[in-house]
Enzyme design. Structure first.
Site, mmCIF file in Angstrom:
data_model
loop_
_atom_site.group_PDB
_atom_site.id
_atom_site.type_symbol
_atom_site.label_atom_id
_atom_site.label_comp_id
_atom_site.label_asym_id
_atom_site.label_seq_id
_atom_site.Cartn_x
_atom_site.Cartn_y
_atom_site.Cartn_z
ATOM 1 N N PRO A 13 43.573 43.548 18.924
ATOM 2 C CA PRO A 13 42.782 45.056 19.477
ATOM 3 C C PRO A 13 43.689 45.875 19.608
ATOM 4 O O PRO A 13 44.978 45.788 19.619
ATOM 5 C CB PRO A 13 43.029 44.115 20.822
ATOM 6 C CG PRO A 13 43.868 43.114 20.895
ATOM 7 C CD PRO A 13 44.426 42.540 19.720
ATOM 8 N N GLY A 22 45.714 40.961 29.325
ATOM 9 C CA GLY A 22 46.541 40.248 30.266
ATOM 10 C C GLY A 22 47.893 41.308 30.444
ATOM 11 O O GLY A 22 48.799 40.929 31.490
ATOM 12 N N TYR A 31 48.558 46.857 32.581
ATOM 13 C CA TYR A 31 46.834 46.921 32.560
ATOM 14 C C TYR A 31 46.412 46.250 34.126
ATOM 15 O O TYR A 31 47.412 45.466 34.366
ATOM 16 C CB TYR A 31 45.654 47.299 32.336
ATOM 17 C CG TYR A 31 45.836 48.060 30.720
ATOM 18 C CD1 TYR A 31 46.275 49.156 30.690
ATOM 19 C CD2 TYR A 31 46.083 47.835 29.323
ATOM 20 C CE1 TYR A 31 45.912 50.875 30.139
ATOM 21 C CE2 TYR A 31 46.674 49.057 28.380
ATOM 22 C CZ TYR A 31 46.596 50.148 29.177
ATOM 23 O OH TYR A 31 46.584 51.194 27.644
ATOM 24 N N GLY A 87 48.150 44.254 13.989
ATOM 25 C CA GLY A 87 47.572 45.616 14.537
ATOM 26 C C GLY A 87 47.700 47.028 13.870
ATOM 27 O O GLY A 87 46.555 46.604 13.301
#
Length: 363
Positions: free
Chosen positions: A23, A173, A177, A311
């Protein structure tokens, strides 16, 4: 040792290879949090990944921290994501939506709401808004009832994701955040059960989302010890293996570990405590490695990882699987185009002819 390019099962999915597109926030949704046609093109270009995990989508208006991030809490947002999942599936891919609630890392100028958090502990530093960089405010502490409402928001967003065609969801997680804030003693000073037991919130959240979407359709990403967003953690070697063990009965699809080196005591403790599929992101910062992180990813495979998440390598190389398989040189990502903008640095990265040739010969 497992091969990066061999098929592997993830719950009800058979992945064609062990490469996961990690992500990455791209900030290209409209002001309503709706992803557009370029987002569908961006993800479909990368459909040869064993699994795609999208950029973080907020499960509620309160979860948004940055301009241009997509949501998964309105019908219109779900319609935008349906175009994305249809495009990825048409290209032969598999895709999970990441659900991300920023907690204290936000500003009222972004969504009109004061940020919320486990405790009213302000993060040092500033955040980007449409009005420029602004100091992070002191967040409002969630009541115990609001904590449960937030869990319900995630569950509703997970159901929307499945209805929009996603193969599953990943819960963010890490990176300072909301879930990370509950895990950390510096940001969780609560006196209720969610403070006395810091793994309670992520465990209850995963259980609720698993009930909403199906356990094998749920993953959790963790970044133990990551100082991002003014996080200071102690006791990572105890709390993260304890969390992994507490999550084991939930039957989740995977645990996604980022920023932990293979062969360390923490890595070993989490792997021993977690009986399911382990996804590992081997390189999360610093200079972009010439091999895109492949060597470190294969090292992790030797230490018990099942899937390897890349990524920036996927960001700049739509055909990363074939480039790595064939040994073709990698495009380097352009940091100036990471967040916001149009197709430049988003859907215009080149595909290597050297990477295409082996696939063509295989017929």
């Amino acid at each position: 040792m497992p091969d990066l390019f061999e098929p592997v099962r993830l719950g009800r999915l058979l992945l064609p290879n062990r490469l996961v597109m990690a992500p990455m926030t791209r900030s290209r949704a409209d002001r309503r949090g709706v992803p557009g046609p370029e987002t569908a093109r961006y993800y479909a270009q990368r459909a040869t990944a064993g699994l795609i995990v999208t950029e973080g989508a907020q499960p509620s208006p309160a979860g948004q921290g940055y301009p241009g991030t997509p949501g998964l809490h309105t019908d219109r947002q779900a319609e935008g994501w349906r175009a994305v999942t249809d495009a990825v599936h048409a290209a032969g891919g598999r895709i999970f939506a990441q659900l991300m609630h920023v907690g204290r890392i936000g500003h009222p100028s972004v969504n009109g709401l004061r940020p919320v958090a486990p405790s009213p502990v302000r993060a040092a530093g500033q955040i980007f808004t449409l009005d420029g960089r602004r100091d992070l405010p002191v967040p409002r502490e969630l009541t115990t009832g609001e904590v449960r409402e937030t869990i319900a928001d995630f569950a509703r967003a997970a159901r929307r994701a499945v209805d929009a065609g996603f193969d599953g969801v990943e819960l963010h997680g890490g990176n300072g955040y909301l879930i990370h804030q509950f895990l950390c003693s510096a940001t969780n000073r609560r006196g209720d059960p969610y403070g006395r037991d810091r793994v309670r919130f992520p465990v209850e959240l995963c259980e609720a989302v698993a009930e909403a979407a199906g356990g094998d359709r749920v993953g959790l990403r963790l970044t133990p010890g990551n100082p991002c967003n003014d996080m200071t953690e102690d006791g990572a070697g105890e709390i993260y293996p304890a969390l992994a063990a507490a999550l084991a009965p939930a039957g989740l699809g995977y645990l996604h570990l980022a920023g932990v080196a293979a062969g360390t005591p923490l890595a070993g403790g989490i792997r021993r405590a977690w009986p399911g599929v382990l996804v590992v992101a081997p390189s999360t910062g610093g200079a972009f490695p010439a091999d895109g992180g492949r060597a470190e990813g294969e090292r992790w495979l030797r230490h018990g990882a099942d899937l390897v998440a890349f990524g920036r390598a996927f960001l700049a190389n739509p055909d990363l699987v074939e480039r790595m398989r064939s040994g073709a040189a990698l495009n380097r990502p352009d940091p100036a185009t990471y967040y916001g903008g149009g197709e430049q640095g988003y859907t215009d990265y080149s595909v290597s002819s050297a990477a295409r040739l082996p696939a063509a010969r295989r017929g």
